[in-house]
Scaffold this active site. Structure first.
Site, mmCIF file in Angstrom:
data_model
loop_
_atom_site.group_PDB
_atom_site.id
_atom_site.type_symbol
_atom_site.label_atom_id
_atom_site.label_comp_id
_atom_site.label_asym_id
_atom_site.label_seq_id
_atom_site.Cartn_x
_atom_site.Cartn_y
_atom_site.Cartn_z
ATOM 1 N N THR A 184 -29.870 23.165 -25.818
ATOM 2 C CA THR A 184 -30.430 24.819 -25.840
ATOM 3 C C THR A 184 -31.292 24.957 -26.501
ATOM 4 O OG1 THR A 184 -27.652 24.978 -27.485
ATOM 5 C CG2 THR A 184 -27.044 24.836 -25.131
ATOM 6 N N ASP A 203 -31.237 17.206 -24.650
ATOM 7 C CA ASP A 203 -31.230 18.654 -23.519
ATOM 8 C C ASP A 203 -30.785 19.331 -24.036
ATOM 9 O OD1 ASP A 203 -31.369 19.718 -21.529
ATOM 10 O OD2 ASP A 203 -29.719 19.093 -19.976
ATOM 11 N N HIS A 246 -35.065 18.887 -14.533
ATOM 12 C CA HIS A 246 -34.992 17.897 -14.844
ATOM 13 C C HIS A 246 -35.588 16.309 -14.085
ATOM 14 C CE1 HIS A 246 -31.431 20.901 -14.834
ATOM 15 N NE2 HIS A 246 -30.936 19.890 -15.878
#
EC number: 2.5.1.16
Length: 296
Positions: free
Chosen positions: A160, A158, A64
């Site tokens: 998958t 962000d 992050h």
């Protein structure tokens, strides 16, 4: 001694990793994804979607911090940030540390992810959902960037892996929408898998992004949880100078932002854009494609 329960990741067919499970905290199959959170003695709380680990309490800060501070400090004057995905709240947490940002919009396809992460992964968001600059939109990311009239300075995908609901966030139609939704001088970044094992992801992303951005590259970070170790992030902008900032400039911006990080620092920022030769070779042999099929 009783046998420990083991959870096996199913991302790769011929190899992989397992985690011992101390306690299953939450499990539910939603409309979009199969969600599970369990406790591991070394990694703390672990979240997995559709059999693939997404985040752990132990090392989430690496992912992050690198997905947020690299584009935000490279930009230097970002006011509006768009996060696609990020329902666990940690991306929002890191973005909200930049006090100069005026608006943070997060688009998450699954409201269930947000709800259970606030309850079971509270350290990820660390109260960031209560930031007055934050706006949550429950929608498909592709639909949002192709329908919105808003413009953003930084877009963070962000996503998958490109399977299931996350597959659409690796398509030309998504990248085109992101390019259109950026202000002049804006930056787009996205997770792009572990390149050593998922090199096709980087090659495909580079090929598609290059149709909409004049400067496309990647940067990397070492994240132990992700099998293969070195996570690759896509980088796209119209201004190549943003990828080539000198260390002194980044040190000055980092100091002005007043950040205290556990992984990111200006030297890591500069070094993260140095790519292994096998990736550079793969990117230089991408065949030129005439025309773009937006459904790909």
């Amino acid at each position: 001694m009783s046998q420990k329960e083991l959870w096996y990741e199913t991302l790769h067919a011929n190899f992989g990793q397992y985690f011992s499970v101390e306690n299953v905290l939450y499990r539910e199959k939603t409309e979009h994804q199969d969600l599970v959170i369990f406790e591991n003695p070394e990694l703390g709380r672990v979240m997995a979607l559709d059999g693939v680990v997404q985040t752990t309490e132990r090392d989430e800060f690496i992912y992050h911090e690198m997905m947020t501070h690299v584009p935000l400090l490279a930009h230097g004057q970002a006011k509006k940030v768009l996060i696609i995905g990020g329902g666990d709240g940690a991306m929002l947490r890191e973005v909200s540390r930049h006090k100069n940002i005026e608006q943070i919009t997060m688009v998450e396809i699954d409201a269930g992810v947000v709800e259970f992460c606030r309850q079971y992964l509270p350290n990820h968001s660390a109260g960031a959902y209560d930031d007055p600059r934050f706006k949550l939109v429950i929608d498909d990311g592709v639909n949002f960037v192709n329908q919105t009239t808003e413009k953003f300075d930084v877009i963070i995908s962000d996503c998958t892996d490109p399977i299931g609901p996350g597959e659409s966030l690796f398509t030309s139609v998504f990248y085109e929408g992101c390019a259109r939704s950026l202000n002049e001088g804006g930056i787009f970044v996205a997770q792009n898998g572990v390149c050593f094992l998922q090199q096709d992801e980087a090659v495909n992303s580079h090929n598609k992004l290059s149709h909409y951005f004049s400067d496309v590259s990647f940067y990397q970070a070492a994240i132990p949880t992700y099998y293969g170790g070195i996570m690759t992030f896509a980088w796209a902008t119209q201004n190549p100078a943003l990828r080539q900032l000198d260390l002194a400039t980044l040190q000055n911006r980092f100091a002005q932002a007043g950040l205290a990080c556990r992984y990111y620092n200006p030297a890591i920022h500069v070094g993260s854009f140095a790519l292994p030769q096998y990736l550079l070779d793969a990117l230089t042999t991408i065949p030129k494609v005439i025309g773009v099929d937006s459904s790909e």
